[in-house]
Scaffold this active site. Structure first.
Site, short mmCIF file in Angstrom:
data_model
loop_
_atom_site.label_atom_id
_atom_site.label_comp_id
_atom_site.label_asym_id
_atom_site.label_seq_id
_atom_site.Cartn_x
_atom_site.Cartn_y
_atom_site.Cartn_z
N ASP A 158 2.36 1.84 3.37
CA ASP A 158 3.33 0.85 3.85
C ASP A 158 4.75 1.33 3.57
O ASP A 158 5.68 1.04 4.33
CB ASP A 158 3.15 -0.50 3.14
CG ASP A 158 1.81 -1.13 3.39
OD1 ASP A 158 1.23 -0.88 4.46
OD2 ASP A 158 1.35 -1.90 2.52
N HIS A 170 0.86 -1.17 0.00
CA HIS A 170 0.00 0.00 0.00
C HIS A 170 0.91 1.23 0.00
O HIS A 170 2.06 1.17 0.45
CB HIS A 170 -0.87 0.06 1.26
CG HIS A 170 -1.75 -1.12 1.48
ND1 HIS A 170 -1.30 -2.25 2.13
CD2 HIS A 170 -3.05 -1.34 1.17
CE1 HIS A 170 -2.30 -3.12 2.20
NE2 HIS A 170 -3.37 -2.60 1.63
#
Length: 394
Positions: free
Chosen positions: A57, A54
């Site tokens: 992340d 993501h």
């Protein structure tokens, strides 16, 4: 039998998997933050070919442009050093409080506009890093209370957002296919597009349906008490399996995200058999085998990397067992006895019409339904042979 992964196996992991700090609704984190650069190198060591993420992340939410550029440069360098690729990216539209009522379908119009911008930026980064798919998980798209969400309007807004993403991808020359990831609930009480069937039906209402498929996850489907292997087979039939998330799950409860095969082992076996051997003896799916699991909260970092390797080990073991199952002459005889292959024979003869069928007395008037109904199919024997091979008894 080799249990060492190679790039041809196409095993990939999300940064959010091995990087999960093990914080849950009832307890704080049990592990420190894992540097994405370290994650890339460790994943390469265990035989992964790809890493996914993501946006948040990799780059902390709210980071300024200079910080973001530095992080991305370091990550790109790690990819070059290890040879790992980024087969898929996705966008976090669920963690920050701004998304508490969803991203694309929030009742607040300003949130919807912000969510689309956030995804567009992640598409840019994904394209820069060579990503081949964008996954869309609408974890906050839904409601707890029926009166709080106009579902028809929400689906309109969902469609509006996805049409725009597809247009942007085409205009920028990215050519990204999009994979919608269904889930019935959690974190929302009820999530929109809760199953693969809902998602596939929704895709048909988009301006460019050919650009949209689904990402099916083991646990998400089993949370709905559905058969994961059957669902994957139907997604393949629709030519809509654009990505797959593998993990373990024990039936319809919360999303457990166990190691692949550490839940419903027999269904995991049938899944690998389908993916690797297909209905005609060849692979049915050539995309990444992506592990979306969470290392158990009880584990330290040694346990994290052991569990990551266990996902690979489980898949390769099941792949070997499925190959032996298909090569067994007794299995082939049992398949023939069960008429499994006969299902591939069209019910109608070439060129046959309903008039021809109505004229065929052997199909109805002279058909001995009692005699046929008295015959067994041998399905239990076939299933036992599968279990024997799964357990290494044959």
């Amino acid at each position: 039998m080799s249990l060492q992964a190679t790039p041809d196996d196409k095993f990939s992991f999300g940064l959010w998997t091995v990087g999960w700090q093990a914080r849950d609704a009832f307890g704080d984190a049990t592990r420190p933050v894992l540097d994405p650069i370290e994650a890339v190198h460790k994943l390469a060591e265990i035989g992964a070919y790809g890493v996914t993420f993501h946006d948040d992340d990799l780059v902390p939410f709210g980071a300024d442009a200079a910080t973001r550029d530095g992080i991305v440069a370091g990550f790109s360098k790690a990819l070059d050093e290890t040879g790992l690729i980024v087969p898929m990216v996705t966008t976090n539209l669920f963690t920050h409080p701004v998304f508490k009522d969803g991203g694309f379908t929030s009742n607040d119009r300003s949130v919807r506009r912000y969510a689309i911008r956030k995804v567009l930026r992640q598409m840019d980064l994904g394209a820069e890093l060579g990503a081949k798919t964008l996954v869309l998980w609408g974890g906050r798209e839904g409601a707890e209370y029926d009166s709080a969400k106009d579902v028809g309007a929400a689906l309109d807004r969902y469609r509006e957002a996805l049409n725009l993403l597809a247009q942007y991808s085409e205009d920028q020359g990215y050519g990204l296919p999009f994979a919608i990831e269904p889930k019935p609930n959690e974190p929302r009480g009820d999530i929109l597009l809760p199953t693969a069937g809902h998602a596939i039906a929704f895709v048909q209402e988009l301006e460019r349906p050919e650009l949209f498929g689904i990402n099916r996850e083991t646990g998400h489907e089993q949370m709905s008490n559905l058969n994961f292997t059957q669902g994957i087979a139907q997604a393949l039939w629709h030519k809509k399996l654009f990505h797959i998330d593998l993990n373990g799950q024990h039936g319809p409860k919360f999303d457990q995200d166990l190691v692949f095969g550490h839940g419903d082992l027999l269904n995991a076996f049938s899944l690998v058999d389908l993916l690797e051997n297909g209905p005609d003896g060849g692979p049915a799916y050539d995309g990444p085998r992506h592990f979306d699991y969470k290392p158990s909260r009880t584990e330290d970092f040694d346990g994290v990397w052991e569990s990551a390797k266990d996902n690979i080990r489980m898949y390769l073991l099941l792949k070997e067992r499925a190959k032996a199952f298909r090569a067994d002459p007794e299995v082939q005889a049992a398949l023939a006895e069960s008429k499994v292959d006969e299902l591939r024979t069209p019910t109608l003869n070439p060129g046959e019409t309903y008039a021809d069928l109505l004229a065929d007395r052997s199909a109805f008037e002279d058909y001995d339904a009692d005699a046929v109904g008295a015959k067994g199919y041998g399905f239990v024997k076939l299933n036992q042979l599968a279990i024997d091979h799964l357990l290494g008894a044959r």
